[in-house]
Write an enzyme that holds these catalytic residues in place. Structure first.
Site, mmCIF file in Angstrom:
data_model
loop_
_atom_site.group_PDB
_atom_site.id
_atom_site.type_symbol
_atom_site.label_atom_id
_atom_site.label_comp_id
_atom_site.label_asym_id
_atom_site.label_seq_id
_atom_site.Cartn_x
_atom_site.Cartn_y
_atom_site.Cartn_z
ATOM 1 N N SER A 129 0.769 -1.255 0.041
ATOM 2 C CA SER A 129 0.052 -0.108 0.213
ATOM 3 C C SER A 129 0.607 1.534 0.221
ATOM 4 O O SER A 129 2.022 1.192 -0.895
ATOM 5 C CB SER A 129 -0.575 -0.169 0.927
ATOM 6 O OG SER A 129 -2.009 1.104 1.390
ATOM 7 N N ASP A 134 -8.102 -2.716 -7.065
ATOM 8 C CA ASP A 134 -7.739 -3.038 -6.135
ATOM 9 C C ASP A 134 -8.238 -2.299 -5.497
ATOM 10 O O ASP A 134 -9.654 -1.297 -5.728
ATOM 11 C CB ASP A 134 -6.261 -2.090 -5.983
ATOM 12 C CG ASP A 134 -5.746 -1.502 -5.128
ATOM 13 O OD1 ASP A 134 -5.102 -2.405 -4.350
ATOM 14 O OD2 ASP A 134 -6.419 -0.562 -3.972
ATOM 15 N N HIS A 157 -6.598 -5.868 -1.465
ATOM 16 C CA HIS A 157 -4.916 -4.963 -1.592
ATOM 17 C C HIS A 157 -4.707 -5.214 -0.361
ATOM 18 O O HIS A 157 -4.990 -5.824 0.793
ATOM 19 C CB HIS A 157 -6.306 -3.601 -0.595
ATOM 20 C CG HIS A 157 -4.984 -2.859 -0.715
ATOM 21 N ND1 HIS A 157 -4.632 -1.756 -1.808
ATOM 22 C CD2 HIS A 157 -4.719 -2.199 0.646
ATOM 23 C CE1 HIS A 157 -3.528 -0.665 -1.182
ATOM 24 N NE2 HIS A 157 -4.078 -0.651 0.141
#
Length: 397
Positions: free
Chosen positions: A177, A274, A342
């Site tokens: 991330s 995502d 994610h």
């Protein structure tokens, strides 16, 4: 009571049940960067506390190999949001957990992490709010904030080099991330800290944030990134070749603009759908024009045909943006699946399990391992949703 002003490393194993089977989850104690190192560099979390990491020592054939993994956690783009972080683990080591689980790519068990289980594995704690990239300070006489992500990165490296990183044989810089974005920003810099004979590569997981308009045609994520770069003094550390190639230097905080200038071998792991980007870039609000999206954001089977078409357009934008990389690179790798997820390298069930997502018969762990050790060319791109039946399709709230 453990004194958090001291640097320490503790490892314990806890047996937990996962999907009906016993599996070992490694818990590792926190290590604070030496006070002298942090002070010399001015490396502090947002609140002025010491930066930190979790280190699990390598063993056997992996004793001289290293993974450094950037923790994720979004960004703070104004004083108010950064101040809010100072009373959480995202802005202060005072609030960080004393022990943290290391799973997925950081697991020390061969049947959970076949290629990297016995490496030195380090989780870099995220407490600056700018993907480890800024260097400035805010002080209005009432509130004080340290924007020192770049210095945190340097301080952690200086802490780890005498612990064995300086004598590494192989190294991998990874992150998830906002940590995956940090990989794009620091990949070549990491290479520069190690001798030329060390095999150094980088892996970005869920870090390929797209510079695209949202469904209302606003540049929401570009505005956020511009504010992060300006507030935290990031621009001075962005790739200079990238800056010379774009109209606005702040754009080089986006992976798609800096990607062409990264020289260290790089693997891009991302979902084409995502979930964070879906919720925060493509459909970043809940009212008005986004209200009809509420059921779709919770469950893709509730999406209308028009909404699915919009999601397919987002996927196509990602593939077109990545196309020059995966068509031209001779050292890079790609794993773009169609799972609504994610961060797939940190989670055991998406990294390497019997029911993990697969592409061309490969789990994420196997694909990354094939690329790193050059066992196979790894350029894997999934078919459009919903054709992939191996996906877990996690959609965070």
């Amino acid at each position: 009571m453990v004194d958090l002003t001291l640097s320490y490393v503790i490892m314990v194993f806890v047996l937990l049940s996962t999907n009906g089977a016993n599996s070992q989850i490694l818990k590792v104690g926190i290590t604070l960067v030496k006070n002298t190192t942090a002070t010399a560099l001015g490396a502090y979390c947002l609140d002025g506390s010491l930066p930190a990491y979790h280190l699990s020592r390598g063993f056997g054939s992996g004793a001289r190999n290293w993974i450094l993994h950037f923790e994720g956690g979004g960004w703070c783009n104004d004083v108010e949001s950064c101040l809010e972080r100072t009373i959480t683990h995202r802005g202060s080591s005072h609030y960080m957990t004393k022990m943290d689980n290391l799973t997925g790519i950081l697991s020390n068990t061969k049947d959970q992490n076949p290629d990297f289980y016995n490496w030195n594995r380090v989780k870099l704690k995220y407490c600056d709010g700018a993907s480890f990239a800024g260097n400035s300070k805010f002080d209005n006489g009432t509130s004080l904030l340290y924007f020192r992500g770049q210095k945190i990165w340097q301080a952690i490296l200086q802490d780890l080099l005498p612990k064995g990183l300086a004598h590494a044989e192989k190294a991998l810089l990874s992150g998830c991330s906002a940590g995956g974005l940090a990989v794009f920003l620091h990949c070549d810099n990491f290479r520069s800290f190690l001798p030329s004979n060390v095999t150094v590569k980088c892996l970005s997981d869920a870090g390929f944030f797209l510079d695209v308009p949202d469904i209302a045609m606003n540049r929401t994520i570009r505005t956020v990134y511009n504010e992060v770069v300006s507030l935290q003094g990031v621009e001075q550390y962005l790739n200079q070749k990238c800056i010379s190639s774009v109209d606005d230097p702040k754009l080089c905080f986006f992976p798609q603009y800096v990607l062409n200038f990264i020289r260290t071998p790089l693997f891009i792991l991302n979902s084409a759908y995502d979930s964070w980007q879906f919720h925060n870039i493509l459909v970043p609000f809940s009212g008005g024009v986004a209200k009809p999206w509420s059921p779709c954001k919770l469950n893709l089977t509730k999406c209308t045909d028009s909404q699915i078409q919009t999601l397919q357009g987002f996927r196509q934008e990602m593939l077109e943006t990545l196309s020059p990389f995966y068509k031209q690179t001779t050292t890079g790798g790609v794993f773009i699946n169609s799972c609504v997820a994610h961060c797939q390298s940190e989670k055991q069930d998406t990294w390497f399990q019997p029911d993990s997502p697969i592409l061309n018969g490969k789990t994420v762990a196997e694909a990354v391992g094939d690329w790193y050790f050059e066992r196979n060319v790894t350029m894997l791109i999934d078919c459009p949703y919903p054709c992939d039946k191996s996906c877990h399709n996690e959609i965070p709230s």
